[in-house]
Design a protein around this motif. Structure first.
Motif, PDB file in Angstrom:
ATOM      1  N   ARG A 298     -27.073 -44.585  41.448  1.00  0.00           N
ATOM      2  CA  ARG A 298     -26.377 -43.507  42.131  1.00  0.00           C
ATOM      3  C   ARG A 298     -27.344 -42.564  42.858  1.00  0.00           C
ATOM      4  NH1 ARG A 298     -21.992 -41.634  37.541  1.00  0.00           N
ATOM      5  NH2 ARG A 298     -20.300 -43.023  38.210  1.00  0.00           N
ATOM      6  N   SER A 299     -26.958 -42.222  44.081  1.00  0.00           N
ATOM      7  CA  SER A 299     -27.750 -41.299  44.894  1.00  0.00           C
ATOM      8  C   SER A 299     -27.632 -39.877  44.365  1.00  0.00           C
ATOM      9  CB  SER A 299     -27.252 -41.347  46.338  1.00  0.00           C
ATOM     10  OG  SER A 299     -27.792 -40.268  47.085  1.00  0.00           O
ATOM     11  N   ARG A 300     -28.702 -39.116  44.503  1.00  0.00           N
ATOM     12  CA  ARG A 300     -28.645 -37.711  44.135  1.00  0.00           C
ATOM     13  C   ARG A 300     -28.189 -36.836  45.307  1.00  0.00           C
ATOM     14  NH1 ARG A 300     -34.920 -36.880  42.463  1.00  0.00           N
ATOM     15  NH2 ARG A 300     -34.522 -38.883  41.482  1.00  0.00           N
ATOM     16  N   HIS A 301     -27.885 -37.454  46.433  1.00  0.00           N
ATOM     17  CA  HIS A 301     -27.467 -36.668  47.608  1.00  0.00           C
ATOM     18  C   HIS A 301     -26.125 -37.084  48.202  1.00  0.00           C
ATOM     19  CE1 HIS A 301     -31.210 -34.531  47.846  1.00  0.00           C
ATOM     20  NE2 HIS A 301     -31.919 -35.626  48.037  1.00  0.00           N
ATOM     21  N   ASN A 302     -25.819 -38.376  48.150  1.00  0.00           N
ATOM     22  CA  ASN A 302     -24.591 -38.866  48.788  1.00  0.00           C
ATOM     23  C   ASN A 302     -23.691 -39.464  47.719  1.00  0.00           C
ATOM     24  OD1 ASN A 302     -27.171 -39.876  50.618  1.00  0.00           O
ATOM     25  ND2 ASN A 302     -25.680 -38.658  51.757  1.00  0.00           N
ATOM     26  N   PHE A 303     -22.528 -38.838  47.524  1.00  0.00           N
ATOM     27  CA  PHE A 303     -21.638 -39.232  46.439  1.00  0.00           C
ATOM     28  C   PHE A 303     -20.476 -40.014  47.041  1.00  0.00           C
ATOM     29  CE2 PHE A 303     -23.286 -34.829  45.580  1.00  0.00           C
ATOM     30  CZ  PHE A 303     -24.463 -35.281  44.984  1.00  0.00           C
ATOM     31  N   VAL A 304     -20.460 -41.311  46.787  1.00  0.00           N
ATOM     32  CA  VAL A 304     -19.481 -42.189  47.425  1.00  0.00           C
ATOM     33  C   VAL A 304     -18.516 -42.707  46.360  1.00  0.00           C
ATOM     34  CG1 VAL A 304     -19.178 -44.256  48.837  1.00  0.00           C
ATOM     35  CG2 VAL A 304     -21.225 -42.840  49.138  1.00  0.00           C
ATOM     36  N   PHE A 305     -17.255 -42.396  46.553  1.00  0.00           N
ATOM     37  CA  PHE A 305     -16.244 -42.830  45.586  1.00  0.00           C
ATOM     38  C   PHE A 305     -14.910 -42.972  46.302  1.00  0.00           C
ATOM     39  CE2 PHE A 305     -16.535 -38.190  45.461  1.00  0.00           C
ATOM     40  CZ  PHE A 305     -15.218 -37.789  45.570  1.00  0.00           C
ATOM     41  N   SER A 306     -13.934 -43.533  45.603  1.00  0.00           N
ATOM     42  CA  SER A 306     -12.621 -43.638  46.231  1.00  0.00           C
ATOM     43  C   SER A 306     -11.553 -43.258  45.223  1.00  0.00           C
ATOM     44  CB  SER A 306     -12.390 -45.056  46.765  1.00  0.00           C
ATOM     45  OG  SER A 306     -12.560 -45.969  45.713  1.00  0.00           O
ATOM     46  N   LEU A 307     -10.363 -43.008  45.743  1.00  0.00           N
ATOM     47  CA  LEU A 307      -9.198 -42.688  44.922  1.00  0.00           C
ATOM     48  C   LEU A 307      -8.368 -43.957  44.781  1.00  0.00           C
ATOM     49  CD1 LEU A 307     -10.185 -39.953  46.456  1.00  0.00           C
ATOM     50  CD2 LEU A 307      -8.140 -39.029  45.377  1.00  0.00           C
ATOM     51  N   PRO A 308      -7.327 -43.933  43.958  1.00  0.00           N
ATOM     52  CA  PRO A 308      -6.576 -45.172  43.711  1.00  0.00           C
ATOM     53  C   PRO A 308      -5.991 -45.829  44.958  1.00  0.00           C
ATOM     54  CG  PRO A 308      -6.076 -43.564  42.015  1.00  0.00           C
ATOM     55  CD  PRO A 308      -6.918 -42.855  43.036  1.00  0.00           C
ATOM     56  N   THR A 309      -5.653 -45.059  45.982  1.00  0.00           N
ATOM     57  CA  THR A 309      -5.098 -45.655  47.202  1.00  0.00           C
ATOM     58  C   THR A 309      -5.724 -45.003  48.438  1.00  0.00           C
ATOM     59  OG1 THR A 309      -3.338 -44.018  47.442  1.00  0.00           O
ATOM     60  CG2 THR A 309      -2.824 -45.966  46.091  1.00  0.00           C
ATOM     61  N   ALA A 310      -5.641 -45.704  49.561  1.00  0.00           N
ATOM     62  CA  ALA A 310      -6.158 -45.150  50.817  1.00  0.00           C
ATOM     63  C   ALA A 310      -5.381 -43.892  51.210  1.00  0.00           C
ATOM     64  CB  ALA A 310      -6.078 -46.196  51.925  1.00  0.00           C
ATOM     65  N   GLU A 311      -4.070 -43.854  50.832  1.00  0.00           N
ATOM     66  CA  GLU A 311      -3.251 -42.669  51.138  1.00  0.00           C
ATOM     67  C   GLU A 311      -3.805 -41.451  50.388  1.00  0.00           C
ATOM     68  OE1 GLU A 311      -1.879 -45.719  50.356  1.00  0.00           O
ATOM     69  OE2 GLU A 311      -1.434 -46.045  52.487  1.00  0.00           O
ATOM     70  N   LEU A 312      -4.166 -41.676  49.122  1.00  0.00           N
ATOM     71  CA  LEU A 312      -4.724 -40.559  48.341  1.00  0.00           C
ATOM     72  C   LEU A 312      -6.098 -40.146  48.880  1.00  0.00           C
ATOM     73  CD1 LEU A 312      -3.615 -41.518  44.711  1.00  0.00           C
ATOM     74  CD2 LEU A 312      -3.055 -39.392  45.909  1.00  0.00           C
ATOM     75  N   ASP A 313      -6.890 -41.114  49.352  1.00  0.00           N
ATOM     76  CA  ASP A 313      -8.171 -40.774  49.994  1.00  0.00           C
ATOM     77  C   ASP A 313      -7.926 -39.783  51.128  1.00  0.00           C
ATOM     78  OD1 ASP A 313      -9.746 -42.483  48.440  1.00  0.00           O
ATOM     79  OD2 ASP A 313      -9.689 -44.123  49.899  1.00  0.00           O
ATOM     80  N   ALA A 314      -6.937 -40.135  51.976  1.00  0.00           N
ATOM     81  CA  ALA A 314      -6.661 -39.306  53.155  1.00  0.00           C
ATOM     82  C   ALA A 314      -6.136 -37.933  52.738  1.00  0.00           C
ATOM     83  CB  ALA A 314      -5.660 -40.016  54.065  1.00  0.00           C
ATOM     84  N   LEU A 315      -5.285 -37.912  51.715  1.00  0.00           N
ATOM     85  CA  LEU A 315      -4.741 -36.649  51.226  1.00  0.00           C
ATOM     86  C   LEU A 315      -5.855 -35.772  50.638  1.00  0.00           C
ATOM     87  CD1 LEU A 315      -2.047 -35.115  50.822  1.00  0.00           C
ATOM     88  CD2 LEU A 315      -1.936 -36.109  48.526  1.00  0.00           C
ATOM     89  N   PHE A 316      -6.772 -36.410  49.927  1.00  0.00           N
ATOM     90  CA  PHE A 316      -7.910 -35.693  49.329  1.00  0.00           C
ATOM     91  C   PHE A 316      -8.720 -35.002  50.426  1.00  0.00           C
ATOM     92  CE2 PHE A 316     -12.288 -35.517  47.695  1.00  0.00           C
ATOM     93  CZ  PHE A 316     -12.120 -35.055  46.391  1.00  0.00           C
ATOM     94  N   VAL A 317      -8.995 -35.740  51.495  1.00  0.00           N
ATOM     95  CA  VAL A 317      -9.783 -35.174  52.604  1.00  0.00           C
ATOM     96  C   VAL A 317      -9.026 -34.012  53.246  1.00  0.00           C
ATOM     97  CG1 VAL A 317     -10.757 -35.664  54.901  1.00  0.00           C
ATOM     98  CG2 VAL A 317     -11.000 -37.354  53.052  1.00  0.00           C
ATOM     99  N   ALA A 318      -7.708 -34.202  53.440  1.00  0.00           N
ATOM    100  CA  ALA A 318      -6.906 -33.171  54.117  1.00  0.00           C
ATOM    101  C   ALA A 318      -6.795 -31.907  53.263  1.00  0.00           C
ATOM    102  CB  ALA A 318      -5.514 -33.726  54.433  1.00  0.00           C
ATOM    103  N   GLU A 319      -6.537 -32.074  51.966  1.00  0.00           N
ATOM    104  CA  GLU A 319      -6.402 -30.893  51.095  1.00  0.00           C
ATOM    105  C   GLU A 319      -7.738 -30.178  50.923  1.00  0.00           C
ATOM    106  OE1 GLU A 319      -3.668 -30.798  47.952  1.00  0.00           O
ATOM    107  OE2 GLU A 319      -2.299 -31.183  49.628  1.00  0.00           O
ATOM    108  N   ALA A 320      -8.807 -30.968  50.864  1.00  0.00           N
ATOM    109  CA  ALA A 320     -10.143 -30.360  50.745  1.00  0.00           C
ATOM    110  C   ALA A 320     -10.418 -29.489  51.970  1.00  0.00           C
ATOM    111  CB  ALA A 320     -11.204 -31.450  50.600  1.00  0.00           C
TER     112      ALA A 320
END
Ligand SMILES: *Cc1c(COP(=O)(O)O)cnc(C)c1O
Length: 365
Positions: A298-320
């Motif tokens: 794991r990188s100490r600078h770039n944290f790459v992960f995903s949520l259970p669905t692509a829809e939730l990924d998009a919602l996560f980005v929008a709410e953030a």
């Protein structure tokens, strides 16, 4: 306005105090009504800026006397090409690891240059690990082993920089310089890092080269017909003022290094990077989120992960974004989330992001 927390993978957040200092300096840097944007690169004022930037880089990074420091224009990709005719000749064997988008381009440039390229570790297609250095079959006559220390797109990084492999290292530290203290200096031939991630703004690179390698590069560059104005030796001989340099980017690099020094230095930058990373990975490991790289890488600078669905990924980005947490969409080929925290991102921003992850899980998990 909501406070902004900027997690861009690069160009990346600068420390706020540095931006404030630069804002003042843009009006008058030298107490004579002239700014760093305008000053002649042959003036004594710029000579001081230049000398200070070199000196603070040396101090902060604890660069030993065995190595020289210089600034060039160019980004990292230019160094992929430039280092080849200065460290090797056509027909020579070079070893590379292919660990991500940038490493892959570096390999392609070496192949195109007529060198024999031994890819000792190939992370394609998923790039979720960096392999086991003790298992790599590095040809005994390889001129160097090129490593990309941190892979920004896939979020992987060596927990320790591989060393003791019996070969000189060439390190792309564009997204890891100034946040780790384990550089194996004796066996490190060359380090390059373009600015705009852990330090500085786009427009210059910091190059650290072992003295014997710099000396050997002079005849090699000539024999390989590299133009003098592209050679590390020419930049070094001219104290990085060969022709009109990127004065402002070099100044900003110096200012960010000075800020790091005042904040406690390299060890403190490394401690903070690990602390910020632990906050985010702590949330990832509580479930709902799925980390992309294998844990030891794991990188100490770039944290790459995903949520259970692509829809939730998009919602996560929008709410953030509604809460001022910006630039966290994953790379176009990987999808998911990528949140980047280089040295300029505060612990407070990291805590805010971790709280957001927790709240989002509670709401949608
Ligand atoms: C960002 C990055 C690059 C690309 O840098 P440029 O200066 O845009 O060429 C190369 N290597 C690594 C490790 C990076 O993080």
């Amino acid at each position: 306005m909501t406070k902004t927390h900027y997690f861009s993978p690069g160009p990346a957040a600068l420390p706020v105090p540095v931006r404030e200092q630069l804002a003042r300096e843009l009006l008058d840097t030298f107490g004579m009504g002239v700014s760093i944007l305008e000053i002649s690169h042959r003036s004594k004022q710029y000579e001081e800026v230049n000398a200070r930037a070199h000196a603070v880089a040396r101090r902060l990074l604890a660069i030993p006397d065995t190595h020289e420091v210089l600034f060039t224009p160019f980004g990292a990709q230019q160094h992929f090409c430039l280092l080849l005719p200065q460290l090797t000749s056509p027909g020579d064997t070079v070893a590379y690891t292919d660990t991500g988008v940038w490493a892959h381009i570096a390999v392609a440039e070496a192949q195109a240059s007529g060198r024999t390229v031994e890819v000792v570790f190939d992370g394609q297609p998923n790039y979720t690990t960096l392999g086991t250095p003790s298992e790599w079959k590095i040809p005994r006559h390889a001129k160097f082993l090129h490593l990309t220390v941190n892979n920004t797109v896939y979020g992987t990084e060596y927990a320790r920089i591989p060393s003791g492999l019996g070969v000189d290292l060439v390190l792309d530290m564009t997204s890891s310089l100034a946040a780790r203290s384990d550089i194996p200096w004796a066996e490190t031939a060359l380090i390059y890092a373009s600015a705009q991630k852990n330090f500085g703004i786009a427009g210059c690179s910091l190059v650290i080269v072992r003295k014997d390698v710099l000396d050997a590069s002079r005849p090699l560059a000539k024999a390989n017909r590299l133009g003098n104005a592209l050679s590390y030796a020419a930049f070094f001989d001219a104290k990085s003022i060969l022709n009109t340099p990127p004065c402002f980017p070099i100044h900003v690099a110096g200012r960010t290094f000075e800020w790091m020094e005042a904040e406690g230095g390299l060890a403190e930058m490394e401690r903070r990077a690990l602390q910020k990373a632990a906050l985010v990975y702590g949330e990832v490991d509580r479930g709902f989120y799925k980390g992309r790289p294998e844990k030891p890488y794991r990188s100490r600078h770039n944290f790459v992960f995903s949520l259970p669905t692509a829809e939730l990924d998009a919602l996560f980005v929008a709410e953030a974004a509604k809460e001022g947490l910006l630039e966290i969409k994953g790379y176009r080929t990987t999808g998911g989330i990528r949140c980047s925290m280089y040295n300029g991102v505060s612990l407070e921003s990291a805590q805010t992001f971790a709280h957001f992850m927790d709240a989002f899980r509670t709401k949608y998990g």
